[in-house]
Design a protein around this motif. Structure first.
Motif, PDB file in Angstrom:
ATOM      1  N   UNK A  22     -62.111 -75.579  68.891  1.00  0.00           N
ATOM      2  CA  UNK A  22     -62.550 -74.188  68.933  1.00  0.00           C
ATOM      3  C   UNK A  22     -62.961 -73.710  67.549  1.00  0.00           C
ATOM      4  N   UNK A  23     -63.865 -72.762  67.523  1.00  0.00           N
ATOM      5  CA  UNK A  23     -64.159 -72.087  66.269  1.00  0.00           C
ATOM      6  C   UNK A  23     -62.946 -71.257  65.867  1.00  0.00           C
ATOM      7  N   UNK A  24     -62.800 -71.048  64.559  1.00  0.00           N
ATOM      8  CA  UNK A  24     -61.670 -70.261  64.084  1.00  0.00           C
ATOM      9  C   UNK A  24     -62.070 -69.525  62.817  1.00  0.00           C
ATOM     10  N   UNK A  25     -61.325 -68.460  62.522  1.00  0.00           N
ATOM     11  CA  UNK A  25     -61.544 -67.704  61.290  1.00  0.00           C
ATOM     12  C   UNK A  25     -60.209 -67.109  60.850  1.00  0.00           C
ATOM     13  N   UNK A  26     -59.979 -67.150  59.542  1.00  0.00           N
ATOM     14  CA  UNK A  26     -58.761 -66.588  58.970  1.00  0.00           C
ATOM     15  C   UNK A  26     -59.120 -65.335  58.191  1.00  0.00           C
ATOM     16  N   UNK A  27     -58.320 -64.281  58.370  1.00  0.00           N
ATOM     17  CA  UNK A  27     -58.582 -62.994  57.723  1.00  0.00           C
ATOM     18  C   UNK A  27     -57.327 -62.516  57.004  1.00  0.00           C
ATOM     19  N   UNK A  28     -57.490 -62.139  55.751  1.00  0.00           N
ATOM     20  CA  UNK A  28     -56.433 -61.457  55.030  1.00  0.00           C
ATOM     21  C   UNK A  28     -56.731 -59.962  55.048  1.00  0.00           C
ATOM     22  N   UNK A  29     -55.758 -59.150  55.413  1.00  0.00           N
ATOM     23  CA  UNK A  29     -55.966 -57.699  55.466  1.00  0.00           C
ATOM     24  C   UNK A  29     -54.955 -57.023  54.544  1.00  0.00           C
ATOM     25  N   UNK A  30     -55.477 -56.357  53.520  1.00  0.00           N
ATOM     26  CA  UNK A  30     -54.629 -55.540  52.658  1.00  0.00           C
ATOM     27  C   UNK A  30     -54.627 -54.121  53.207  1.00  0.00           C
ATOM     28  N   UNK A  31     -53.440 -53.580  53.422  1.00  0.00           N
ATOM     29  CA  UNK A  31     -53.319 -52.226  53.973  1.00  0.00           C
ATOM     30  C   UNK A  31     -51.981 -51.635  53.606  1.00  0.00           C
ATOM     31  N   UNK A  32     -51.861 -50.335  53.844  1.00  0.00           N
ATOM     32  CA  UNK A  32     -50.563 -49.669  53.739  1.00  0.00           C
ATOM     33  C   UNK A  32     -50.375 -48.846  55.004  1.00  0.00           C
ATOM     34  N   UNK A  33     -49.160 -48.872  55.539  1.00  0.00           N
ATOM     35  CA  UNK A  33     -48.919 -48.238  56.835  1.00  0.00           C
ATOM     36  C   UNK A  33     -48.760 -46.722  56.751  1.00  0.00           C
ATOM     37  N   UNK A  34     -48.929 -46.133  55.563  1.00  0.00           N
ATOM     38  CA  UNK A  34     -49.021 -44.674  55.467  1.00  0.00           C
ATOM     39  C   UNK A  34     -50.443 -44.238  55.113  1.00  0.00           C
ATOM     40  N   UNK A  35     -51.393 -45.166  55.211  1.00  0.00           N
ATOM     41  CA  UNK A  35     -52.791 -44.892  54.872  1.00  0.00           C
ATOM     42  C   UNK A  35     -53.592 -44.663  56.149  1.00  0.00           C
ATOM     43  N   UNK A  36     -54.129 -43.458  56.303  1.00  0.00           N
ATOM     44  CA  UNK A  36     -54.882 -43.124  57.522  1.00  0.00           C
ATOM     45  C   UNK A  36     -56.106 -44.021  57.696  1.00  0.00           C
ATOM     46  N   UNK A  37     -56.801 -44.293  56.606  1.00  0.00           N
ATOM     47  CA  UNK A  37     -57.984 -45.154  56.702  1.00  0.00           C
ATOM     48  C   UNK A  37     -57.590 -46.585  57.067  1.00  0.00           C
TER      49      UNK A  37
END
Length: 213
Positions: A5-20
């Motif tokens: 299967x095709x695959x893709x890895x994603x790193x997501x930087x976020x903060x859980x008090x950030x509305x955006x």
């Protein structure tokens, strides 16, 4: 038999008090689910980012903090943002939200990742903060949320999380959400669902071509 299967890895930087971050992550999950429905494996790694490093976890009404920081127009801005987010099925209850530090929330996400439940944990933390008005800096609240998702807490040492936060800073990430999709330049900000879907698909196709060679 190998997985072709095709695959893709994603790193997501976020903060859980950030509305955006909440809006951007919601759009990302829809895009990722669309790609997964096409039999593409999408793996996600959460990169911790603190909007207010070292902030107190005593808890204060979020609207009061925003007005103190940005002035009286902050309330109107939150109402406008909440109205836009509602069109996408998200409920922002700024009047109930509690401002807090998020170090322990990030440690919980890291623990959830070891148990393959990070995506569910992140969504629950966002909803707890922005919709339910829960104090996600309170250890008792975090324990209750972990139990809801089925996560065992405290499996990541404090020192390790400090090191992860430092690694994210060294990547030059200064705003969230930031999407680090392999083989492609980072995307910063709450991108549209269609943009995220297109970029994820492009990365998966590039990976597939690379593996064929």
């Amino acid at each position: 038999m190998p997985d072709t299967r095709q695959s893709v890895h994603v790193g997501i930087a976020l903060d859980v008090i950030c509305a955006h971050s909440y809006l951007g992550y919601s759009r990302f999950t829809r895009a990722a689910d669309r790609l997964r429905s096409e039999d593409v494996a999408v793996t996600v790694e959460f990169l911790p980012f603190e909007l207010a490093p070292g902030a107190s976890t005593e808890g204060r009404p979020l609207l009061a903090v925003l007005e103190q920081t940005f002035g009286p127009e902050a309330a109107a801005g939150t109402a406008s943002f909440a109205a836009r987010a509602a069109l996408e099925g998200l409920r922002f209850e700024y009047g109930k939200a509690i401002a807090t530090g998020t170090f322990e929330a990030h440690r919980l996400i890291a623990s959830a990742a070891l148990q393959h439940k990070a995506e569910s944990m992140v969504e629950r933390l966002f909803r707890a903060h922005f919709t339910d008005g829960l104090h996600i800096g309170d250890p008792a609240v975090l324990a209750r949320l972990a139990a809801e998702v089925g996560v065992v807490m405290d499996s990541v040492p404090t020192g390790e999380l400090h090191a992860r936060l430092e690694r994210v800073r060294r990547l030059g990430i200064t705003g969230v959400p930031a999407f680090l999709i392999e083989r492609l330049p980072p995307l910063v900000g709450s991108q549209s669902e269609n943009t995220l879907f297109a970029v994820l698909k492009e990365a998966a196709q590039m990976n597939g071509e690379h593996h064929v060679r």
